[in-house]
Write an enzyme that holds these catalytic residues in place. Sequence first.
Site, PDB file in Angstrom:
ATOM      1  N   CYS A  25     -22.299 -41.103 -14.186  1.00  0.00           N
ATOM      2  CA  CYS A  25     -22.995 -41.648 -13.027  1.00  0.00           C
ATOM      3  C   CYS A  25     -24.388 -42.139 -13.353  1.00  0.00           C
ATOM      4  O   CYS A  25     -24.879 -41.971 -14.462  1.00  0.00           O
ATOM      5  CB  CYS A  25     -23.133 -40.561 -11.966  1.00  0.00           C
ATOM      6  SG  CYS A  25     -21.596 -39.750 -11.604  1.00  0.00           S
ATOM      7  N   GLY A  51     -21.753 -46.720 -12.349  1.00  0.00           N
ATOM      8  CA  GLY A  51     -20.820 -46.178 -11.368  1.00  0.00           C
ATOM      9  C   GLY A  51     -20.590 -47.134 -10.227  1.00  0.00           C
ATOM     10  O   GLY A  51     -21.553 -47.645  -9.641  1.00  0.00           O
ATOM     11  N   ASN A 125     -25.649 -36.320 -13.064  1.00  0.00           N
ATOM     12  CA  ASN A 125     -24.927 -37.114 -14.061  1.00  0.00           C
ATOM     13  C   ASN A 125     -24.586 -36.201 -15.230  1.00  0.00           C
ATOM     14  O   ASN A 125     -25.482 -35.585 -15.797  1.00  0.00           O
ATOM     15  CB  ASN A 125     -25.820 -38.281 -14.530  1.00  0.00           C
ATOM     16  CG  ASN A 125     -25.234 -39.055 -15.708  1.00  0.00           C
ATOM     17  OD1 ASN A 125     -25.963 -39.601 -16.515  1.00  0.00           O
ATOM     18  ND2 ASN A 125     -23.923 -39.124 -15.817  1.00  0.00           N
ATOM     19  N   GLY A 126     -23.296 -36.131 -15.567  1.00  0.00           N
ATOM     20  CA  GLY A 126     -22.871 -35.283 -16.681  1.00  0.00           C
ATOM     21  C   GLY A 126     -21.683 -34.449 -16.267  1.00  0.00           C
ATOM     22  O   GLY A 126     -21.090 -34.666 -15.206  1.00  0.00           O
ATOM     23  N   CYS A 261     -25.873 -38.110 -26.246  1.00  0.00           N
ATOM     24  CA  CYS A 261     -24.592 -38.824 -26.267  1.00  0.00           C
ATOM     25  C   CYS A 261     -24.747 -40.175 -26.941  1.00  0.00           C
ATOM     26  O   CYS A 261     -25.394 -41.076 -26.408  1.00  0.00           O
ATOM     27  CB  CYS A 261     -24.091 -39.025 -24.832  1.00  0.00           C
ATOM     28  SG  CYS A 261     -22.645 -40.099 -24.750  1.00  0.00           S
ATOM     29  N   TYR A 267     -21.634 -48.128 -25.314  1.00  0.00           N
ATOM     30  CA  TYR A 267     -20.981 -48.723 -24.150  1.00  0.00           C
ATOM     31  C   TYR A 267     -21.727 -48.538 -22.838  1.00  0.00           C
ATOM     32  O   TYR A 267     -21.879 -49.476 -22.065  1.00  0.00           O
ATOM     33  CB  TYR A 267     -19.586 -48.119 -23.996  1.00  0.00           C
ATOM     34  CG  TYR A 267     -18.905 -48.510 -22.702  1.00  0.00           C
ATOM     35  CD1 TYR A 267     -18.354 -49.779 -22.535  1.00  0.00           C
ATOM     36  CD2 TYR A 267     -18.846 -47.621 -21.627  1.00  0.00           C
ATOM     37  CE1 TYR A 267     -17.747 -50.141 -21.342  1.00  0.00           C
ATOM     38  CE2 TYR A 267     -18.235 -47.982 -20.434  1.00  0.00           C
ATOM     39  CZ  TYR A 267     -17.690 -49.236 -20.300  1.00  0.00           C
ATOM     40  OH  TYR A 267     -17.098 -49.599 -19.123  1.00  0.00           O
ATOM     41  N   CYS A 458     -24.434 -36.054 -30.078  1.00  0.00           N
ATOM     42  CA  CYS A 458     -23.074 -35.577 -29.886  1.00  0.00           C
ATOM     43  C   CYS A 458     -22.135 -36.684 -30.364  1.00  0.00           C
ATOM     44  O   CYS A 458     -22.190 -37.814 -29.860  1.00  0.00           O
ATOM     45  CB  CYS A 458     -22.810 -35.270 -28.411  1.00  0.00           C
ATOM     46  SG  CYS A 458     -21.078 -34.822 -28.128  1.00  0.00           S
ATOM     47  N   CYS A 461     -16.501 -37.287 -29.601  1.00  0.00           N
ATOM     48  CA  CYS A 461     -15.351 -38.167 -29.353  1.00  0.00           C
ATOM     49  C   CYS A 461     -14.835 -38.803 -30.647  1.00  0.00           C
ATOM     50  O   CYS A 461     -13.699 -39.253 -30.720  1.00  0.00           O
ATOM     51  CB  CYS A 461     -15.682 -39.216 -28.286  1.00  0.00           C
ATOM     52  SG  CYS A 461     -17.154 -40.194 -28.609  1.00  0.00           S
TER      53      CYS A 461
HETATM   54  P1  AMP Z   1      -8.661 -50.269 -23.989  1.00  0.00           P
HETATM   55  O1  AMP Z   1      -8.163 -51.592 -24.454  1.00  0.00           O
HETATM   56  O2  AMP Z   1      -7.791 -49.689 -22.909  1.00  0.00           O
HETATM   57  O3  AMP Z   1      -8.855 -49.370 -25.108  1.00  0.00           O
HETATM   58  O4  AMP Z   1     -10.083 -50.488 -23.308  1.00  0.00           O
HETATM   59  C1  AMP Z   1     -11.184 -50.805 -24.116  1.00  0.00           C
HETATM   60  C2  AMP Z   1     -12.334 -51.276 -23.275  1.00  0.00           C
HETATM   61  O5  AMP Z   1     -12.746 -50.260 -22.350  1.00  0.00           O
HETATM   62  C3  AMP Z   1     -13.548 -51.581 -24.130  1.00  0.00           C
HETATM   63  O6  AMP Z   1     -13.695 -52.967 -24.167  1.00  0.00           O
HETATM   64  C4  AMP Z   1     -14.722 -50.913 -23.457  1.00  0.00           C
HETATM   65  O7  AMP Z   1     -15.668 -51.860 -23.052  1.00  0.00           O
HETATM   66  C5  AMP Z   1     -14.170 -50.213 -22.266  1.00  0.00           C
HETATM   67  N1  AMP Z   1     -14.583 -48.802 -22.253  1.00  0.00           N
HETATM   68  C6  AMP Z   1     -14.852 -47.998 -23.270  1.00  0.00           C
HETATM   69  N2  AMP Z   1     -15.151 -46.755 -22.860  1.00  0.00           N
HETATM   70  C7  AMP Z   1     -15.067 -46.759 -21.545  1.00  0.00           C
HETATM   71  C8  AMP Z   1     -15.277 -45.776 -20.530  1.00  0.00           C
HETATM   72  N3  AMP Z   1     -15.586 -44.525 -20.809  1.00  0.00           N
HETATM   73  N4  AMP Z   1     -15.132 -46.161 -19.265  1.00  0.00           N
HETATM   74  C9  AMP Z   1     -14.790 -47.413 -18.985  1.00  0.00           C
HETATM   75  N5  AMP Z   1     -14.585 -48.386 -19.878  1.00  0.00           N
HETATM   76  C10 AMP Z   1     -14.707 -48.071 -21.156  1.00  0.00           C
END
Ligand code: AMP
Length: 492
Positions: A25, A51, A125-126, A261, A267, A458, A461
């Site tokens: 968020c 968000g 947020n978190g 993070c 992203y 961190c 992932c």
């Molecule tokens: P996908 O092809 O389903 O792996 O989606 C990849 C795309 O999702 C990437 O281009 C990212 O910009 C976007 N993305 C990465 N992490 C997240 C996240 N936590 N929430 C929403 N979008 C994400």
Amino acid sequence: MRKGHTSGIVRDAACRVSDEPRECCGIMGVFGIDNAAELAYRGLYALQHRGQESAGIVASDGKSIQSKKGLGLLSEAIKPSELADLPGHIAVGHVRYSTTGSKRIQNIQPLVIEYANGIVAIAHNGNLTNARSLRSYYQSCGSIFQTSTDSEIIVHLLADPQYRDAADPPGKVLSQIRGAYSLVMMDASSLVAARDPHGFRPLSLGKLDGGFVVASETCVFDLLAAKFLRDVEPGEIVEFGHGVPNSRLFGRAGQSTLSRCIFEYIYFARPDSVVFGETVHNVRLRLGENLARTWPVEADVVFSVPDSGNSPALGYSRRSGIPLDSGFIRNHYVGRTFIMPAGDTRSSEVKIKLNVIRDVVEGKRVVVVDDSIVRGTTCKAKVHTLRQAGAREVHLRISAPPIRFPCFYGIDFPHADELIAGEKSVEEIRDFLGVDSLGYQTVEGLVTAVPGSRESYCLACFTGEYPVEVTEDMDKYAMERRYQVGARGDLP
Ligand code: AMP
């Protein structure tokens, strides 16, 4: 740290039909400025990328607290004309991240509750890693919970007489919770901003017109013409009330390791924000340069998957000398929504969001730079549109390393078995996506692109090393499982 420590965690696909308590968020706080709600409103616009599911603002004139909340984008949730109903010099605001499933009005933040000491509002947020056990404890004592968010436990702790009547209630309360939290809390006459001792999520402090602004990202300060003062430190509480702001450390602030993070850089955050002391755009440029160094290729053109791929694509182009162009055009009126219905609709959803400029692509060897691959499904659809537009070769470069493990601290990734890199090798992913070559960032490349030491981030992932132990069921739906089962009449 414990590698891949998710054992014993329940997975229950049947629960994936409802809304989610996982909070990724944006939060805002304003203190000591007359039109606080209006400033919070403008600030939340700058945080909308964090968000889109719901938005809310709570304000106080020193005596009474008013709130407005709603589902959807800020402009849908709260009309500018409604700000007149939120008078006062103190405000907190929140935008909540959208994933899959239905939305629940009760989960919209800021949460506002009345307890023995008055009314309190909180925006978080978190992700808290011990919310479930604390919730079970309070439920066994007779407490009634109204939301399925982990944030609600904070207000129950605040209302608990052993913390409520302590010398430093916020400090005592925050010492009970574990995991990731940047938060703002207010009552009728004061505002508190705090960051967890590991500093997972960003939170910055600014000054404006004799008052103060707290925000998830510094792009808010640019919009409000506020002066950036500093980040709220990990393990710090800053309290704004009477006189000068009071700052203090709480809990295990000095003893906890930093776990910022790193995915905020890749992203989540806006490129024009300064996160953890560095402009996000600069980090992303370096990530793109790394990719050009590690994964060079002969090609005619480089372009990004907008928006998070823009800065790394520029870095790739500068380092490789391959001209940068715009291959994809993004429709800015479609949200950042990520998880869409499975199956065929995904590729049509991608087309709604992104279109290809055929002239840039047709007959060309293209390098496409995207920020990350999660499930791989939207990515596959993007590659498909490039092939349809006549791309001769498609070389995909990803500014994140392979995402192999879920995040329990606030980034909404699916379970490991749905993460494509959790299941497949890079070669298998390349084959699945249908690209001629696939180059991921290395973890080493990533940590050289960010300020500070590797140990201060961190990387769970990517590495599976979780800095805060996760022993509870961290399924998104964990806190509504009982409700769900009960609703079907399955409980004894
Ligand atoms: P996908 O092809 O389903 O792996 O989606 C990849 C795309 O999702 C990437 O281009 C990212 O910009 C976007 N993305 C990465 N992490 C997240 C996240 N936590 N929430 C929403 N979008 C994400």
